[in-house]
Every structure is written in structure tokens, then in C-alpha cells.
Scaffold this motif. Structure first.
Motif, PDB file in Angstrom:
ATOM      1  N   ASP A  24       0.815  -1.220   0.000  1.00 12.73           N
ATOM      2  CA  ASP A  24       0.000   0.000   0.000  1.00 12.73           C
ATOM      3  C   ASP A  24       0.851   1.274   0.000  1.00 12.73           C
ATOM      4  OD1 ASP A  24       0.957  -0.304   2.551  1.00 12.73           O
ATOM      5  OD2 ASP A  24      -0.934   0.165   3.559  1.00 12.73           O
ATOM      6  N   VAL A  25       2.092   1.172  -0.493  1.00 10.54           N
ATOM      7  CA  VAL A  25       2.977   2.351  -0.552  1.00 10.54           C
ATOM      8  C   VAL A  25       2.316   3.484  -1.346  1.00 10.54           C
ATOM      9  CG1 VAL A  25       4.243   1.467  -2.587  1.00 10.54           C
ATOM     10  CG2 VAL A  25       5.322   3.160  -1.095  1.00 10.54           C
ATOM     11  N   GLU A  26       2.400   4.710  -0.806  1.00 10.23           N
ATOM     12  CA  GLU A  26       1.800   5.864  -1.498  1.00 10.23           C
ATOM     13  C   GLU A  26       2.816   6.907  -1.916  1.00 10.23           C
ATOM     14  OE1 GLU A  26      -1.824   7.725  -0.042  1.00 10.23           O
ATOM     15  OE2 GLU A  26      -2.347   5.856   0.978  1.00 10.23           O
ATOM     16  N   THR A  27       3.962   6.949  -1.223  1.00  9.43           N
ATOM     17  CA  THR A  27       4.997   7.928  -1.577  1.00  9.43           C
ATOM     18  C   THR A  27       6.357   7.230  -1.561  1.00  9.43           C
ATOM     19  OG1 THR A  27       3.720   9.666  -0.454  1.00  9.43           O
ATOM     20  CG2 THR A  27       6.022  10.168  -0.972  1.00  9.43           C
ATOM     21  N   VAL A  28       7.143   7.421  -2.625  1.00 10.55           N
ATOM     22  CA  VAL A  28       8.515   6.907  -2.643  1.00 10.55           C
ATOM     23  C   VAL A  28       9.441   8.095  -2.868  1.00 10.55           C
ATOM     24  CG1 VAL A  28      10.148   5.268  -3.644  1.00 10.55           C
ATOM     25  CG2 VAL A  28       7.701   4.724  -3.623  1.00 10.55           C
ATOM     26  N   ILE A  29      10.374   8.287  -1.939  1.00  6.87           N
ATOM     27  CA  ILE A  29      11.305   9.423  -1.998  1.00  6.87           C
ATOM     28  C   ILE A  29      12.668   8.901  -2.441  1.00  6.87           C
ATOM     29  CG2 ILE A  29      12.340  11.316  -0.688  1.00  6.87           C
ATOM     30  CD1 ILE A  29       9.908  11.275   1.139  1.00  6.87           C
ATOM     31  N   VAL A  30      13.168   9.444  -3.560  1.00  3.57           N
ATOM     32  CA  VAL A  30      14.307   8.853  -4.267  1.00  3.57           C
ATOM     33  C   VAL A  30      15.398   9.902  -4.509  1.00  3.57           C
ATOM     34  CG1 VAL A  30      14.961   7.524  -6.317  1.00  3.57           C
ATOM     35  CG2 VAL A  30      12.581   7.473  -5.539  1.00  3.57           C
ATOM     36  N   PRO A  31      16.633   9.658  -4.054  1.00  2.00           N
ATOM     37  CA  PRO A  31      17.736  10.540  -4.431  1.00  2.00           C
ATOM     38  C   PRO A  31      17.875  10.579  -5.954  1.00  2.00           C
ATOM     39  CG  PRO A  31      18.402   9.115  -2.625  1.00  2.00           C
ATOM     40  CD  PRO A  31      17.071   8.603  -3.124  1.00  2.00           C
ATOM     41  N   LEU A  32      18.116  11.772  -6.505  1.00  2.25           N
ATOM     42  CA  LEU A  32      18.045  11.952  -7.958  1.00  2.25           C
ATOM     43  C   LEU A  32      19.286  12.649  -8.495  1.00  2.25           C
ATOM     44  CD1 LEU A  32      16.609  12.119 -10.718  1.00  2.25           C
ATOM     45  CD2 LEU A  32      15.373  14.124  -9.856  1.00  2.25           C
ATOM     46  N   SER A  33      19.961  11.973  -9.427  1.00  7.00           N
ATOM     47  CA  SER A  33      21.073  12.597 -10.152  1.00  7.00           C
ATOM     48  C   SER A  33      20.801  12.444 -11.636  1.00  7.00           C
ATOM     49  CB  SER A  33      22.400  11.969  -9.737  1.00  7.00           C
ATOM     50  OG  SER A  33      23.446  12.504 -10.502  1.00  7.00           O
ATOM     51  N   GLY A  34      21.422  11.446 -12.280  1.00  4.69           N
ATOM     52  CA  GLY A  34      21.154  11.234 -13.704  1.00  4.69           C
ATOM     53  C   GLY A  34      19.795  10.621 -13.975  1.00  4.69           C
ATOM     54  N   GLY A  35      19.205  10.008 -12.958  1.00  2.00           N
ATOM     55  CA  GLY A  35      17.833   9.546 -13.060  1.00  2.00           C
ATOM     56  C   GLY A  35      17.651   8.078 -13.411  1.00  2.00           C
ATOM     57  N   GLY A  36      18.735   7.294 -13.434  1.00  4.05           N
ATOM     58  CA  GLY A  36      18.574   5.860 -13.688  1.00  4.05           C
ATOM     59  C   GLY A  36      17.772   5.193 -12.581  1.00  4.05           C
ATOM     60  N   GLY A  73      11.515  13.029  -6.282  1.00  2.00           N
ATOM     61  CA  GLY A  73      12.964  13.029  -6.457  1.00  2.00           C
ATOM     62  C   GLY A  73      13.595  14.121  -5.611  1.00  2.00           C
ATOM     63  N   VAL A  74      14.772  13.828  -5.036  1.00  2.00           N
ATOM     64  CA  VAL A  74      15.472  14.848  -4.241  1.00  2.00           C
ATOM     65  C   VAL A  74      16.914  14.966  -4.729  1.00  2.00           C
ATOM     66  CG1 VAL A  74      16.061  15.678  -1.930  1.00  2.00           C
ATOM     67  CG2 VAL A  74      14.080  14.165  -2.232  1.00  2.00           C
ATOM     68  N   ALA A  92      22.850   9.666  -0.205  1.00  2.00           N
ATOM     69  CA  ALA A  92      21.842   8.753   0.336  1.00  2.00           C
ATOM     70  C   ALA A  92      20.973   9.421   1.391  1.00  2.00           C
ATOM     71  CB  ALA A  92      22.525   7.526   0.943  1.00  2.00           C
ATOM     72  N   ALA A  93      21.456  10.537   1.928  1.00  2.00           N
ATOM     73  CA  ALA A  93      20.757  11.184   3.043  1.00  2.00           C
ATOM     74  C   ALA A  93      19.675  12.149   2.582  1.00  2.00           C
ATOM     75  CB  ALA A  93      21.765  11.934   3.916  1.00  2.00           C
ATOM     76  N   VAL A  94      19.671  12.526   1.293  1.00  5.46           N
ATOM     77  CA  VAL A  94      18.838  13.663   0.864  1.00  5.46           C
ATOM     78  C   VAL A  94      17.339  13.453   1.092  1.00  5.46           C
ATOM     79  CG1 VAL A  94      20.563  14.558  -0.763  1.00  5.46           C
ATOM     80  CG2 VAL A  94      18.828  12.922  -1.576  1.00  5.46           C
ATOM     81  N   GLY A  95      16.868  12.221   1.023  1.00  4.90           N
ATOM     82  CA  GLY A  95      15.439  11.973   1.264  1.00  4.90           C
ATOM     83  C   GLY A  95      15.070  12.270   2.706  1.00  4.90           C
ATOM     84  N   VAL A  96      15.914  11.821   3.629  1.00  3.84           N
ATOM     85  CA  VAL A  96      15.691  12.114   5.049  1.00  3.84           C
ATOM     86  C   VAL A  96      15.849  13.616   5.297  1.00  3.84           C
ATOM     87  CG1 VAL A  96      16.621  11.751   7.376  1.00  3.84           C
ATOM     88  CG2 VAL A  96      16.265   9.796   5.846  1.00  3.84           C
ATOM     89  N   VAL A 148       8.172   5.408   1.568  1.00  2.00           N
ATOM     90  CA  VAL A 148       9.479   4.755   1.542  1.00  2.00           C
ATOM     91  C   VAL A 148      10.533   5.791   1.164  1.00  2.00           C
ATOM     92  CG1 VAL A 148      10.937   3.067   0.336  1.00  2.00           C
ATOM     93  CG2 VAL A 148       8.581   2.466   0.965  1.00  2.00           C
ATOM     94  N   VAL A 149      11.612   5.815   1.928  1.00  2.00           N
ATOM     95  CA  VAL A 149      12.781   6.633   1.583  1.00  2.00           C
ATOM     96  C   VAL A 149      13.902   5.662   1.229  1.00  2.00           C
ATOM     97  CG1 VAL A 149      14.416   8.382   2.371  1.00  2.00           C
ATOM     98  CG2 VAL A 149      12.066   8.396   3.243  1.00  2.00           C
ATOM     99  N   ILE A 150      14.494   5.823   0.048  1.00  2.00           N
ATOM    100  CA  ILE A 150      15.577   4.920  -0.352  1.00  2.00           C
ATOM    101  C   ILE A 150      16.907   5.484   0.149  1.00  2.00           C
ATOM    102  CG2 ILE A 150      16.727   3.733  -2.263  1.00  2.00           C
ATOM    103  CD1 ILE A 150      14.204   4.081  -3.926  1.00  2.00           C
ATOM    104  N   LEU A 151      17.588   4.712   1.004  1.00  2.00           N
ATOM    105  CA  LEU A 151      18.962   5.042   1.406  1.00  2.00           C
ATOM    106  C   LEU A 151      19.866   4.349   0.394  1.00  2.00           C
ATOM    107  CD1 LEU A 151      18.835   4.611   5.305  1.00  2.00           C
ATOM    108  CD2 LEU A 151      18.345   6.642   3.923  1.00  2.00           C
TER     109      LEU A 151
END
Ligand code: PLP
Length: 326
Positions: free
Chosen positions: A168-180, A200-201, A280-284, A299-302
Motif C-alpha cells: 500500500d505504498v503511497e509515496t517513494v522518496i528517491v535521491p536523484l542525479s542522472g535519473g537511472g 525526487g530529491v 543517500a541522506a537527501v530523502g531524510v 518509503v525513503v531509499i537510502l
């Protein structure tokens, strides 16, 4: 076209299963209290080689035509380390081109995996030119860090695991650079759970994808030293995959400052007992600073833990963020 199909991501998951860890998704009571929604951390910094990039690099190497002699790539560090690892497993030679902005600990780790290292220029663009030259001169196959369907599909396997563990995930927070990473995760998560939002952060200092999305086309931004060194570099003016995918699938992109990144690293160490690098910290950081207001189970991806230990210590001791970044 620009969005990698779910079936490709599922095939990538089968292909890389023997070589990569299935990382844990762990609830964070502290961040949940702060955000007012259940927050879970995807512990991808515990991946082999210390970053999620092993997924894409492994999928790309295992997808190469037989007869390939060697691979070459430009990298801000973690892709190089991942590709060196995957190439060694497959018995291929590996050359990694890095700029002088890449931290010494990351260069040493790549060399320790048996790869040849070329350090060239003051930014990712110079490193990429060197990689292109070696591909042409020596007949090596270039494996780019993000803008390639096999890389996107490999990173997307994280999205499959997130939905499996938290349907039931509703938000995924992802560190973003080139976007792969975000292109793969968004493709997987939205295919399986269309209601989910993807955030994206990036860091304020050199947010190439954010500026490109604003401009409506890939543009160059000045590359500057940052605590989030793994998020440095442009998206490529000839970007073929990740820009379009981000445009179609990413709901929100926001930027964090250097002191917010330092605060994120400190919080993750003190409250979660985890060592992560700046990228890896930018989502937090985005949750702590209130820049993102997540909706529903989040979900925050470290993404990685490959920070120079001396720098990590200085940040924990409260060193001023600008002082440590430059
Ligand atoms: C590469 C990397 C990212 C960003 O991934 P992209 O696919 O370039 O957007 C984030 N965190 C870490 C630790 C990385 O190595």
C-alpha cells in the motif's frame, strides 16, 4: 518508449538475483513521528559494494553480447565500483574514468577490485570524454552510469521489492542525479501501484535533472563540490532515456541545501544507527527540513554508504556543511 517496461525489470530481477542482495525495508518510528505518516527505509546502502548501483551494473554486464572483451565507464564513484565488481565476476576487463572531484576512498575501492582507473578533468563531462575515447581506441564497450535501459531496469528491481514488502505504498522518496534510479523505481512502482507518488530529491549545488525538467530539455549545470558527491554531474545533452522517463513518471522534484544534507547524515547515524553518504541522506534531509510532506505509507531509499570515514566523523561532530564540502 522512454519508460522501461515492467517485464524488463522483472527479467532483470531474475538475472541479477544470484549477484545482489535483496535489501531490507525497515520501519522508522522516529521519521514516522516527524512526518505524521508511516515511513520505511529501503536499506540499499547495505547492498554489496555499498550502493544500489550494483543492480544496474550487474544487469548491464549480464546482458552484454558474448565476445565482449572489456567494459569502460565514467563515474562519480559508485557506478565505477559496481561495474568493476560486476566485470570481475564476469571475467571482463574494466576501466573507470573519474574526475578530480571523486573522493579518494572511492578511487581506492575501484582499484582494489582490479579495475584500471583514469582520473581526468574537473567534472563528469571530462571523465565521460575519456571513457568515449577509450571505447573508440581500445574497442571497449561503454556501460553508462544511468542513461541505458539495462541500467534503468536493474535499478528498477528496487521498486519491485518495495511494492512486494509494502503493497500500500503511497509515496517513494528517491535521491536523484542522472535519473537511472528514479526512472527504474518509478516504472516498477507505478506499474504495480498506480496511485503511488514518486518524489525526487537533489542537492541545490548542481541539480542537473531538476533544472532540465524546469527547462523542458536536458541542459548543462555547473558541477560544484557537494556533500552529495554521488549526485554530481549532468544528465547528458543527448539524454535518451532518463529525462523523458522522469518527465512522465516523477511527480515532484525538490532540492536540499548542504547543511540539510549534513543534518540528514547526522540524523540517520544518531537515530537509525546507519552510516550513509551524502547522496543517500537527501530523502531524510527533505523530511527533516519539511520540504516534503509525504502522503500515506512512505518509503525513503537510502542509496549508499561510501562516505570517507574522516568526513563522516567531522559531520557527526557538527562541522559546518560548507566547510566540509569545499
Ligand atoms: C548514483 C547514485 C544516486 C543517483 O542515481 P541516479 O541513477 O544517477 O539518479 C544516488 N545515490 C547514490 C549513493 C548513488 O551512487
Amino acid at each position: 518508449m522512454s519508460v522501461v517496461p515492467l517485464t524488463e525489470i522483472q527479467l532483470a530481477a531474475e538475472r541479477i538475483r544470484p549477484a545482489v542482495l535483496r535489501t531490507a525495508l525497515e520501519p522508522s518510528p522516529g521519521l514516522s513521528r516527524l512526518a505524521g505518516v508511516p515511513v520505511h527505509l529501503k536499506m540499499e546502502h547495505r547492498q554489496r559494494i555499498g550502493a544500489f548501483k550494483l543492480r544496474g551494473a550487474t544487469n548491464a554486464v549480464l546482458s552484454l553480447a558474448s565476445g565482449t572483451r572489456g567494459v569502460v565507464a565514467a563515474s562519480t564513484g559508485n557506478h565505477g565500483r559496481a561495474l568493476a565488481f560486476a566485470a570481475r565476476q564476469a571475467g571482463l576487463t574494466c576501466t573507470i574514468c573519474l574526475s578530480r572531484l571523486v573522493p579518494a576512498n572511492k578511487i581506492a575501492a575501484i582499484e582494489a577490485l582490479g579495475a584500471r582507473v583514469h582520473v581526468r578533468g574537473a567534472g563528469q563531462d571530462d571523465a565521460q570524454r575519456e571513457a568515449d575515447r577509450l571505447a573508440a581506441d581500445e574497442g571497449l564497450i561503454g556501460v553508462p552510469p544511468f542513461d541505458h535501459p539495462a541500467i534503468v531496469a536493474g535499478q528498477g528491481t528496487i521498486g519491485l521489492e518495495i511494492v512486494e514488502d509494502l503493497p500500500d505504498v503511497e509515496t517513494v522518496i528517491v535521491p536523484l542525479s542522472g535519473g537511472g534510479l528514479i526512472a527504474g523505481v518509478a516504472a516498477a512502482v507505478k506499474a504495480l501501484s498506480p496511485r503511488a507518488r514518486i518524489v525526487g530529491v537533489s542537492m541545490e549545488r548542481g541539480a542537473a535533472m531538476a533544472k532540465s525538467l524546469e527547462a523542458g530539455r536536458p541542459i548543462e549545470v555547473e558541477e560544484r563540490p557537494t556533500l552529495a558527491d554521488s549526485l554530481g554531474g549532468g544528465i547528458g545533452l543527448a539524454n535518451r532515456w532518463t529525462f523523458e522517463a522522469a518527465k512522465r513518471l516523477v511527480d515532484e522534484v525538490l532540492l536540499v541545501t548542504e547543511s540539510e544534507i549534513a543534518a540528514g547524515i547526522r540524523h540517520i547515524y544518531r537515530e537509525e544507527r546507519e552510516v550513509v553518504e551524502g547522496a543517500a541522506a537527501v530523502g531524510v534531509s527533505a523530511i527533516l527540513s519539511g520540504r516534503v510532506r509525504p502522503r500515506g505509507p512512505t518509503v525513503v531509499i537510502l542509496t549508499g554508504r561510501n562516505i570517507d570515514p574522516a568526513l563522516h566523523l567531522r559531520i557527526l561532530n557538527g562541522a559546518d556543511a560548507l566547510e566540509v564540502a569545499v
